[in-house]
Design a protein around this motif. Structure first.
Motif, PDB file in Angstrom:
ATOM      1  N   ILE A  86       7.354   0.456  -1.152  1.00 27.53           N
ATOM      2  CA  ILE A  86       7.323   1.349   0.014  1.00 27.53           C
ATOM      3  C   ILE A  86       8.395   0.986   1.027  1.00 27.53           C
ATOM      4  N   GLY A  87       8.544  -0.317   1.317  1.00 28.94           N
ATOM      5  CA  GLY A  87       9.540  -0.736   2.297  1.00 28.94           C
ATOM      6  C   GLY A  87      10.953  -0.373   1.872  1.00 28.94           C
ATOM      7  N   MET A 234       1.589   0.536   6.878  1.00 29.20           N
ATOM      8  CA  MET A 234       1.027   1.009   5.613  1.00 29.20           C
ATOM      9  C   MET A 234       0.144  -0.057   4.974  1.00 29.20           C
ATOM     10  N   ALA A 235       0.564  -1.309   5.060  1.00 31.52           N
ATOM     11  CA  ALA A 235      -0.238  -2.398   4.495  1.00 31.52           C
ATOM     12  C   ALA A 235      -1.585  -2.507   5.211  1.00 31.52           C
ATOM     13  N   GLU A 236      -1.562  -2.426   6.547  1.00 30.74           N
ATOM     14  CA  GLU A 236      -2.803  -2.513   7.310  1.00 30.74           C
ATOM     15  C   GLU A 236      -3.718  -1.322   7.016  1.00 30.74           C
ATOM     16  N   PRO A 386      -1.495  -1.497  -6.943  1.00 26.64           N
ATOM     17  CA  PRO A 386      -1.534  -1.634  -8.409  1.00 26.64           C
ATOM     18  C   PRO A 386      -2.745  -2.468  -8.815  1.00 26.64           C
ATOM     19  N   GLN A 387      -3.300  -2.172  -9.979  1.00 25.62           N
ATOM     20  CA  GLN A 387      -4.512  -2.844 -10.447  1.00 25.62           C
ATOM     21  C   GLN A 387      -4.324  -4.361 -10.485  1.00 25.62           C
ATOM     22  N   GLY A 388      -5.303  -5.052  -9.916  1.00 25.64           N
ATOM     23  CA  GLY A 388      -5.280  -6.513  -9.951  1.00 25.64           C
ATOM     24  C   GLY A 388      -4.515  -7.159  -8.818  1.00 25.64           C
ATOM     25  N   GLU A 389      -3.845  -6.357  -7.984  1.00 23.60           N
ATOM     26  CA  GLU A 389      -3.067  -6.927  -6.881  1.00 23.60           C
ATOM     27  C   GLU A 389      -3.873  -6.911  -5.585  1.00 23.60           C
ATOM     28  N   GLU A 390      -3.568  -7.892  -4.716  1.00 23.83           N
ATOM     29  CA  GLU A 390      -4.196  -7.966  -3.405  1.00 23.83           C
ATOM     30  C   GLU A 390      -3.116  -7.976  -2.328  1.00 23.83           C
ATOM     31  N   LEU A 391      -3.479  -7.466  -1.166  1.00 17.65           N
ATOM     32  CA  LEU A 391      -2.519  -7.446  -0.059  1.00 17.65           C
ATOM     33  C   LEU A 391      -2.307  -8.847   0.495  1.00 17.65           C
ATOM     34  N   ASP A 392      -1.069  -9.167   0.763  1.00 13.68           N
ATOM     35  CA  ASP A 392      -0.709 -10.455   1.348  1.00 13.68           C
ATOM     36  C   ASP A 392       0.065 -10.171   2.628  1.00 13.68           C
ATOM     37  N   PHE A 393      -0.472 -10.631   3.771  1.00 14.11           N
ATOM     38  CA  PHE A 393       0.167 -10.346   5.059  1.00 14.11           C
ATOM     39  C   PHE A 393       1.031 -11.511   5.551  1.00 14.11           C
ATOM     40  N   LYS A 403       7.399  -8.657   6.086  1.00  7.26           N
ATOM     41  CA  LYS A 403       6.429  -9.092   5.090  1.00  7.26           C
ATOM     42  C   LYS A 403       7.135  -9.957   4.048  1.00  7.26           C
ATOM     43  N   LYS A 404       6.536 -11.119   3.766  1.00 17.91           N
ATOM     44  CA  LYS A 404       7.144 -12.006   2.776  1.00 17.91           C
ATOM     45  C   LYS A 404       7.045 -11.401   1.380  1.00 17.91           C
ATOM     46  N   ILE A 405       5.888 -10.799   1.080  1.00 21.33           N
ATOM     47  CA  ILE A 405       5.676 -10.137  -0.210  1.00 21.33           C
ATOM     48  C   ILE A 405       5.806  -8.629   0.018  1.00 21.33           C
ATOM     49  N   PRO A 406       6.811  -7.966  -0.587  1.00 26.12           N
ATOM     50  CA  PRO A 406       6.996  -6.527  -0.366  1.00 26.12           C
ATOM     51  C   PRO A 406       5.744  -5.729  -0.717  1.00 26.12           C
ATOM     52  N   LEU A 407       5.505  -4.656   0.030  1.00 20.01           N
ATOM     53  CA  LEU A 407       4.349  -3.795  -0.197  1.00 20.01           C
ATOM     54  C   LEU A 407       4.644  -2.809  -1.320  1.00 20.01           C
TER      55      LEU A 407
END
Length: 422
Positions: A86-87, A234-236, A386-393, A403-407
């Motif tokens: 997204i970013g 978008m992440a929030e 995506p399946q199996g992924e979690e948000l990392d802020f 964001k260190k890990i792209p959304l």
């Protein structure tokens, strides 16, 4: 303390002492971000505010913003059901809007993803290097040795942009020299700058270095900060299903599912506006703002601050202070509904764009781009991870908050009429 620096002693602290990296990135500190308060700073600020970033100018280029947003929607529709960075996509959309305003250039077709990723990499590196602790800044006598190679790295990145600027300026000057029809040359910011440079002001003339430094400001500062805000928002939202439900419910009531978002809808989206404000509270674009530098030795809160010091205002911490904000780490847009909070910098509990004379000049542009982008993304699509992924802020350190890990999200169409995605 922030009030004392940014309001009570604003003139004293409305100055800059560019880092070695800052100088390398901005043609020796010739831009609006690093120029200290005075005649040259006033000239540069007037050029930006009156010509490029005024509401009148922004209104006049709405069709340009609309075209780029619609192209982004078309691209996302082609990726329905597949993971999308997204970013990266929003960076390219904002980049195309800004470069169109500056000199009329866009990136389209198959080049879209490649160029967007390359530009974003360069901009991100510049923002990251800008705040690396540098021995040369603390011991100026060692600057000529560039012991950490920071200036060398920034020089290399700046040259990549400089070659682009030179090519575009040379092309524009060639058209003028050949007597090209003015009708064929868009009335963009570059044309205005070159005309202003030629006409000259005997007291504070605009030179070619200023021209390129301002272009650098707009490309680097305007793209990365807005993109990061959109990505964090978008992440929030994706992390808070109730927030997404309320946002989309508001969009359906104002826009409808048989229509597309237009910029005039934004004024009727108070909940989405609260989402943007809450995003900027938790994730301010510049967590320390741009460092200030007192023009004389002064007293702040009982402490002596020597002339030439670097003074950082950590707005990130102020806006997460539990003595000011209830449950400060919770993402809660409703705290901004029916509130007096704004971006003017007059309240020193909430000032994500800074305050005083050196407040960000791009507030109006940022507000429009972020709001219009978020409204379109959330109105046109549902989003999931995506399946199996979690948000990392986790945040990445730099002059800008990132964001260190792209959304990465998967879009699903929401609108009734498929032609609305064309």
């Amino acid at each position: 303390m922030a009030r004392k620096v940014l309001k009570d002693q604003d003139i004293t602290f409305a100055n800059r002492d560019p880092t070695e990296a800052g100088r390398a990135a901005t043609y020796g500190g010739s831009d609006i971000a690093w120029t200290s308060y005075g005649p040259e700073w006033r000239m540069l600020r007037n050029v930006c505010v009156l010509k490029l970033l005024s509401n009148t100018t922004l209104d006049s280029v709405y069709t340009l913003r609309r075209k780029q947003i619609r192209e982004a929607v078309g691209y996302l529709y082609s990726r329905v059901g597949s993971p999308v960075n997204i970013g990266e996509q929003m960076f390219l959309t904002v980049l195309n809007v800004i470069t169109n305003m500056l000199w009329g250039g866009t990136v389209e077709g198959e080049e879209r993803s490649r160029v967007g990723a390359e530009f974003r990499e360069v901009v991100s590196k510049m923002m990251e290097i800008s705040v690396k602790p540098n021995i040369s800044d603390f011991y100026p006598g060692l600057a000529r040795f560039d012991l950490q190679g920071i200036k060398r790295q920034m020089d290399g990145l700046a040259r990549r942009f400089d070659r682009i600027f030179d090519a575009i300026i040379d092309q524009r000057l060639k058209i003028d020299d050949e007597g090209g029809s003015k009708d064929k040359v868009s009335k963009d910011f570059l044309e205005f700058l070159l005309k202003l440079k030629d006409e000259g002001d005997s007291k504070t003339p605009l030179n070619m270095t200023n021209v390129k430094a301002l272009l650098m400001d707009m490309v680097v500062g305007g793209t990365d900060t807005s993109t990061n805000t959109i990505e964090f928002a978008m992440a929030e939202i994706m992390n808070n299903p109730e927030v997404m439900r309320k946002t989309q419910q508001e969009l359906e009531a104002v826009v409808g599912k048989d229509n597309i978002v237009e910029e005039f809808h934004i004024h009727n989206l108070p909940y989405l506006h609260a989402v943007m404000k809450e995003t900027l509270r938790l994730h301010p674009a510049l967590p320390f703002l741009v460092p200030h530098c007192p023009s004389k030795t002064c007293i702040v809160g009982g402490y002596t601050i020597p002339k030439g010091s670097q003074v950082f205002v950590k707005v990130w911490a102020i806006q997460r202070d539990p003595s000011i904000w209830e449950n400060p780490l919770n993402f809660d847009p409703e705290r901004f509904l029916n509130s007096e909070w704004d971006y003017s910098g007059s309240d020193f509990n909430y000032f994500p764009f800074g305050s005083g004379r050196q407040i960000c000049v791009g507030v109006a542009m940022a507000e429009r781009m972020v709001m219009y982008s978020l409204a379109t993304l959330l109105h046109s699509f549902d989003w999931k991870l995506p399946q199996g992924e979690e948000l990392d802020f986790t945040e990445k350190f730099g002059i800008g908050l990132k964001k260190k890990i792209p959304l990465v999200g998967i879009p699903t169409p929401r609108l009734i009429d498929i032609s609305l995605y064309e």
